[in-house]
Motif scaffolding. Sequence first.
Motif, PDB file in Angstrom:
ATOM      1  N   ASP A   2     -31.831  20.323 -58.485  1.00 59.17           N
ATOM      2  CA  ASP A   2     -31.711  21.883 -58.651  1.00 59.17           C
ATOM      3  C   ASP A   2     -33.167  22.448 -58.379  1.00 59.17           C
ATOM      4  N   LEU A   3     -32.884  23.537 -57.935  1.00 54.52           N
ATOM      5  CA  LEU A   3     -34.168  24.503 -57.664  1.00 54.52           C
ATOM      6  C   LEU A   3     -34.168  25.931 -58.226  1.00 54.52           C
ATOM      7  N   SER A   4     -35.312  26.333 -58.677  1.00 63.53           N
ATOM      8  CA  SER A   4     -35.361  27.746 -59.435  1.00 63.53           C
ATOM      9  C   SER A   4     -36.285  28.422 -58.505  1.00 63.53           C
ATOM     10  N   THR A   5     -36.028  29.766 -58.190  1.00 58.59           N
ATOM     11  CA  THR A   5     -37.058  30.391 -57.382  1.00 58.59           C
ATOM     12  C   THR A   5     -37.250  31.915 -57.687  1.00 58.59           C
ATOM     13  N   GLN A   6     -38.301  32.319 -57.585  1.00 61.77           N
ATOM     14  CA  GLN A   6     -38.773  33.781 -57.887  1.00 61.77           C
ATOM     15  C   GLN A   6     -38.066  34.789 -56.830  1.00 61.77           C
ATOM     16  N   LEU A   7     -37.708  34.195 -55.601  1.00 59.22           N
ATOM     17  CA  LEU A   7     -37.126  34.915 -54.733  1.00 59.22           C
ATOM     18  C   LEU A   7     -35.527  35.421 -55.114  1.00 59.22           C
ATOM     19  N   THR A   8     -35.184  36.564 -54.882  1.00 52.45           N
ATOM     20  CA  THR A   8     -33.706  37.177 -55.185  1.00 52.45           C
ATOM     21  C   THR A   8     -32.548  36.285 -54.212  1.00 52.45           C
ATOM     22  N   PRO A   9     -31.614  36.521 -54.322  1.00 52.96           N
ATOM     23  CA  PRO A   9     -30.680  35.575 -53.557  1.00 52.96           C
ATOM     24  C   PRO A   9     -30.563  36.153 -52.106  1.00 52.96           C
ATOM     25  N   ASP A  10     -30.706  37.440 -51.952  1.00 51.32           N
ATOM     26  CA  ASP A  10     -30.949  38.055 -50.321  1.00 51.32           C
ATOM     27  C   ASP A  10     -32.073  37.200 -49.888  1.00 51.32           C
ATOM     28  N   GLU A  11     -33.434  37.290 -50.721  1.00 50.63           N
ATOM     29  CA  GLU A  11     -34.622  36.925 -50.073  1.00 50.63           C
ATOM     30  C   GLU A  11     -34.550  35.495 -49.766  1.00 50.63           C
ATOM     31  N   THR A  12     -33.628  34.660 -50.623  1.00 51.55           N
ATOM     32  CA  THR A  12     -33.466  33.210 -50.516  1.00 51.55           C
ATOM     33  C   THR A  12     -32.789  32.925 -49.196  1.00 51.55           C
ATOM     34  N   GLU A  13     -31.771  33.556 -48.957  1.00 50.03           N
ATOM     35  CA  GLU A  13     -30.937  33.481 -47.733  1.00 50.03           C
ATOM     36  C   GLU A  13     -31.615  33.812 -46.398  1.00 50.03           C
ATOM     37  N   ALA A  14     -32.523  34.872 -46.612  1.00 48.23           N
ATOM     38  CA  ALA A  14     -33.308  35.237 -45.498  1.00 48.23           C
ATOM     39  C   ALA A  14     -34.540  34.298 -45.138  1.00 48.23           C
ATOM     40  N   ALA A  15     -34.909  33.579 -46.156  1.00 47.74           N
ATOM     41  CA  ALA A  15     -36.051  32.718 -46.100  1.00 47.74           C
ATOM     42  C   ALA A  15     -35.385  31.265 -45.203  1.00 47.74           C
ATOM     43  N   LEU A  16     -34.309  30.910 -45.657  1.00 45.44           N
ATOM     44  CA  LEU A  16     -33.588  29.859 -45.215  1.00 45.44           C
ATOM     45  C   LEU A  16     -33.202  30.213 -43.818  1.00 45.44           C
ATOM     46  N   THR A  17     -32.758  31.337 -43.520  1.00 48.55           N
ATOM     47  CA  THR A  17     -32.208  31.709 -42.192  1.00 48.55           C
ATOM     48  C   THR A  17     -33.354  31.648 -41.188  1.00 48.55           C
ATOM     49  N   THR A  18     -34.694  32.141 -41.587  1.00 48.97           N
ATOM     50  CA  THR A  18     -35.725  32.074 -40.626  1.00 48.97           C
ATOM     51  C   THR A  18     -36.195  30.653 -40.308  1.00 48.97           C
ATOM     52  N   ALA A  19     -35.901  29.778 -41.417  1.00 51.29           N
ATOM     53  CA  ALA A  19     -36.488  28.356 -41.208  1.00 51.29           C
ATOM     54  C   ALA A  19     -35.465  27.678 -40.555  1.00 51.29           C
ATOM     55  N   GLY A  20     -34.284  28.261 -40.277  1.00 50.21           N
ATOM     56  CA  GLY A  20     -33.295  27.474 -39.412  1.00 50.21           C
ATOM     57  C   GLY A  20     -32.319  26.707 -40.355  1.00 50.21           C
ATOM     58  N   ILE A  21     -32.519  26.835 -41.668  1.00 44.72           N
ATOM     59  CA  ILE A  21     -31.660  25.758 -42.676  1.00 44.72           C
ATOM     60  C   ILE A  21     -30.205  26.485 -42.928  1.00 44.72           C
ATOM     61  N   ARG A  22     -29.397  25.488 -42.739  1.00 41.62           N
ATOM     62  CA  ARG A  22     -27.862  26.014 -43.270  1.00 41.62           C
ATOM     63  C   ARG A  22     -27.768  26.228 -44.520  1.00 41.62           C
ATOM     64  N   HIS A  23     -27.167  27.304 -44.976  1.00 47.10           N
ATOM     65  CA  HIS A  23     -26.944  27.676 -46.443  1.00 47.10           C
ATOM     66  C   HIS A  23     -25.692  28.182 -46.539  1.00 47.10           C
ATOM     67  N   VAL A  24     -25.233  28.251 -48.118  1.00 48.79           N
ATOM     68  CA  VAL A  24     -23.790  28.678 -48.199  1.00 48.79           C
ATOM     69  C   VAL A  24     -23.902  29.516 -49.758  1.00 48.79           C
ATOM     70  N   PRO A  25     -23.517  30.687 -49.697  1.00 45.07           N
ATOM     71  CA  PRO A  25     -23.450  31.502 -50.725  1.00 45.07           C
ATOM     72  C   PRO A  25     -22.514  31.180 -51.959  1.00 45.07           C
ATOM     73  N   THR A  26     -22.605  30.006 -52.502  1.00 44.30           N
ATOM     74  CA  THR A  26     -21.846  29.138 -53.433  1.00 44.30           C
ATOM     75  C   THR A  26     -21.454  29.984 -54.710  1.00 44.30           C
ATOM     76  N   GLY A  27     -22.769  30.623 -55.116  1.00 39.52           N
ATOM     77  CA  GLY A  27     -22.619  31.502 -56.310  1.00 39.52           C
ATOM     78  C   GLY A  27     -23.721  32.457 -56.325  1.00 39.52           C
ATOM     79  N   LYS A  28     -23.348  33.149 -55.293  1.00 38.45           N
ATOM     80  CA  LYS A  28     -24.596  34.381 -55.183  1.00 38.45           C
ATOM     81  C   LYS A  28     -24.461  35.519 -56.203  1.00 38.45           C
ATOM     82  N   ALA A  29     -23.348  35.734 -56.699  1.00 44.91           N
ATOM     83  CA  ALA A  29     -23.194  36.789 -57.746  1.00 44.91           C
ATOM     84  C   ALA A  29     -24.117  36.380 -59.022  1.00 44.91           C
TER      85      ALA A  29
END
Length: 405
Positions: A51-78
């Motif tokens: 498990d990982l923790s980040t200072q990024l917001t969920p939107d920023e996390t999604e954007a970072a993963l998209t930029t890197a071409g990493i598949r991701h799922v909003p399993t608990g975005k709220a």
Amino acid sequence: MTTIPLSEDMQSAATRAVFSALEAKGGRGCVRFVGGCVRNALMGKPISDLDLSTQLTPDETEAALTTAGIRHVPTGKAFGTITAVVEGEPYEITSLREDVETDGRRAVVSFTTDWAKDALRRDFNLNALYADIDGTVYDPTGLGIGDAKDGRVRFIGVAEERIREDYLRILRFFRFSAGYARDIDAESLAACVALKVGIDGLSGERIQQEVLKTLKLANPLPAFAAMQAHDVMPHVIPGWLGRGSDLPEFAAVCGLTDDVDIRLIALLDGGIGLSAAALHAVQTRLKLSQRLYNRLRDAGKALDALADNAPFARLMYLHGRQATEDAVYLAAAHQAKAPSAVAYVMNMLAGLDIPVFPVKAADLMTRGISAGPELGQALKQLETDWVNNDFSQSVIDRALDALAK
């Protein structure tokens, strides 16, 4: 400075790809390992989920993963969680959070960049540990590293405050104490006992999940024995009476098998019995699956038959192989049988084929019984006689000969 040896998974190319993707967006150190993997690495225990923790917001996390071409799922975005998937491996990435409001069951959170605030909303000191990709450990509470190394499970800050935030933490305290503590912490235990009625307000699904996780422990007995000793179990299992303070049958079954379902059957057998009414109440409260409920019910029926000295072949025919095996475990626990004796019986059962009733409705119809209720009753009676006579073919032959005359 404390460091941990990184497991193979923690330093894999996939893990480093996730770290690199997030740090490209938020800068060096914006993401860390958190919780169980850090705790277990410190304690020299196996590591499973990362498990990982980040200072990024969920939107920023999604954007970072998209930029890197990493598949991701909003399993608990709220709630701040995005799951990245790299080479088939999932990584739960949760934004740092702080509680805004709690009611004992759920929390309203806001996102933060403060690691200390995120740590303070967790349950136990040894779970509020973070580590970077180099293995450097961060301990915002100042007590997590010591508790992990010394085998202490203690609530962060004031125990009663942590429990009132989420009453499921009572059950987690007993589970983590059984899995990680050398001795149960008296102050934390006292708070759990004082607030145990709060468990009643939790959803059945959450209680069920925690019970099953506890049953998966190498030795779950200390958790349930402590809950039994302090009258917590009636708030966990409806109708709980408990026939022994040390749960002897449950302890015996835990020494025989790590099958979670059988352990649950043994726990209920010693606490409420396995009657249909008792099991139905548990299913309703804990939202047990129909599959699990059926296994509990069938094991109870097979155990009753085994107590009446029914032959194993008859047990398997009437109740199935699984229920028969479950009943053997329970009976062995009641009689304090040695593991070698249980293994012998299990090997014997594995070599037994379940008999097949050799008569069809057509066999009776050709002998003069017309289709209808009479046919069904005759077929059922013949099957009962065949079973009660240990599947004797002569019973079948005599019955069919009698009809033919």
